[in-house]
Design a protein around this motif. Sequence first.
Motif, PDB file in Angstrom:
ATOM      1  N   TRP A   8      40.943  36.500  45.777  1.00 21.28           N
ATOM      2  CA  TRP A   8      40.951  36.005  44.392  1.00 21.28           C
ATOM      3  C   TRP A   8      42.262  35.278  44.090  1.00 21.28           C
ATOM      4  N   GLU A   9      43.362  35.902  44.421  1.00 24.37           N
ATOM      5  CA  GLU A   9      44.675  35.313  44.133  1.00 24.37           C
ATOM      6  C   GLU A   9      44.876  34.011  44.914  1.00 24.37           C
ATOM      7  N   LYS A  24      34.662  45.091  34.165  1.00 25.18           N
ATOM      8  CA  LYS A  24      34.098  46.377  33.737  1.00 25.18           C
ATOM      9  C   LYS A  24      34.295  46.565  32.239  1.00 25.18           C
ATOM     10  N   TYR A  58      39.605  36.213  32.353  1.00 24.65           N
ATOM     11  CA  TYR A  58      39.177  37.556  32.764  1.00 24.65           C
ATOM     12  C   TYR A  58      40.070  38.614  32.106  1.00 24.65           C
ATOM     13  N   ASN A  78      35.146  31.097  36.429  1.00 25.81           N
ATOM     14  CA  ASN A  78      36.309  31.298  35.555  1.00 25.81           C
ATOM     15  C   ASN A  78      36.201  30.469  34.281  1.00 25.81           C
ATOM     16  N   ARG A  93      42.271  31.193  32.638  1.00 27.18           N
ATOM     17  CA  ARG A  93      42.225  32.600  33.093  1.00 27.18           C
ATOM     18  C   ARG A  93      41.650  33.441  31.961  1.00 27.18           C
ATOM     19  N   LYS A 117      40.961  41.277  46.283  1.00 22.89           N
ATOM     20  CA  LYS A 117      42.002  40.881  45.333  1.00 22.89           C
ATOM     21  C   LYS A 117      42.845  39.735  45.893  1.00 22.89           C
ATOM     22  N   GLU A 119      34.931  44.022  39.240  1.00 21.58           N
ATOM     23  CA  GLU A 119      35.908  45.070  38.920  1.00 21.58           C
ATOM     24  C   GLU A 119      36.690  44.709  37.668  1.00 21.58           C
ATOM     25  N   MET A 120      37.092  43.450  37.550  1.00 23.24           N
ATOM     26  CA  MET A 120      37.883  43.025  36.393  1.00 23.24           C
ATOM     27  C   MET A 120      37.061  42.978  35.108  1.00 23.24           C
ATOM     28  N   HIS A 148      35.591  41.436  43.299  1.00 23.89           N
ATOM     29  CA  HIS A 148      36.807  41.550  42.492  1.00 23.89           C
ATOM     30  C   HIS A 148      36.542  41.182  41.039  1.00 23.89           C
ATOM     31  N   LEU A 149      35.730  40.169  40.812  1.00 18.77           N
ATOM     32  CA  LEU A 149      35.404  39.780  39.439  1.00 18.77           C
ATOM     33  C   LEU A 149      34.642  40.890  38.732  1.00 18.77           C
TER      34      LEU A 149
END
Length: 347
Positions: free
Chosen positions: A331-332, A242, A347, A177, A345, A328, A239-240, A236-237
């Motif tokens: 991640w949270e 893309k 992303y 991150n 943050r 997800k 996916e974010m 998940h990362l």
Amino acid sequence: MYGTVGSLAACFIVTFRMLATSAWIATYIVLALFAFVMVSGYLHRRSAGRVTSTASMKGKTVIITGASAGIGKEAARDIARRGARVILACRNLKKARDVAENIELSTGNSQVLVRQLDTSSLTSVRNFAAKILAEEPRLDVLALNAGIGGEADLILTEDGLELTMATNHFGHFLLANLLLGLLKKSSPSRIVVTASMAHKFLKTLDLKNLIYENGDYGSFRAYCQSKSCNILFARHLAEMLKGTGVVVNALCPGFVATEIFTKSSGFMIGKLFKVFVPLSSRTEEQGAQTIVHLAVSEEGADISGKVFEDCKVSRKAASIVQDTGLAKKVWEASEEYVKLKPEERLY
């Protein structure tokens, strides 16, 4: 009296023969087990994937965590040989400097640097990231490779996190991150996450007990859980990210003879594995191949959100790490555990 003595002698002889037979049976079982392990090890080494890309890495900057030993060290050596500026991010500076000097001598690349990083400490991660952002104008590959085996007893870090999860997952989660802005600026770029097929032994993941504050701690479970979280976080990362030019993939290096086993105090990963690792494992150089593949190959720039093994997309990943909803949630939960700040943050 003599009858009694005779009976006792007969019982002794029968017992001795039974014990002798049992000993032979036990010996055969042990020998068969060792033979099986040795054959399995041979086949495991034979099946190891090899990097085929001859891509140059000149002009590129690569960070590898846990590069003072094991597959991280060998990945750093290969990538340095390709001309990259390689930063060894390690806890033990003296050991890392010795490795850096060795890599320089074997590759002729003088751009092998050492920076201190202890992924079990969130303060260390933030300090490391701040130094990188102040000194490095670009970052092409971030290889999140540092790791430990599960400890015999529950150990909490200075941040109140379970040590295995902190070292293997939370520290890397935070580091990715913090350096995401630089990776985006340097795109196309890559994040490579070293996981393990040990994740397949984890059947459930309790999001409310990721650091075992509610009990149920076990050394092997802690290791398997951390490796599952590695994959879920990477998925998940990816996916974010893309469309950003930053790709993220996880990998299983295979069963490799590294310090992770000799340093672990847990029975399954430490004492038990120490016996079988030399017989059944791949070499460190073989284990590093998939890291290098994802860092340098043309394919590594085009695929994201996958688990690789033997330099190709794996079809063996367990269903638990393919759950996008769980990814997800992990991640949270991880954001909460590392206390990710709004300005972190990216992303």
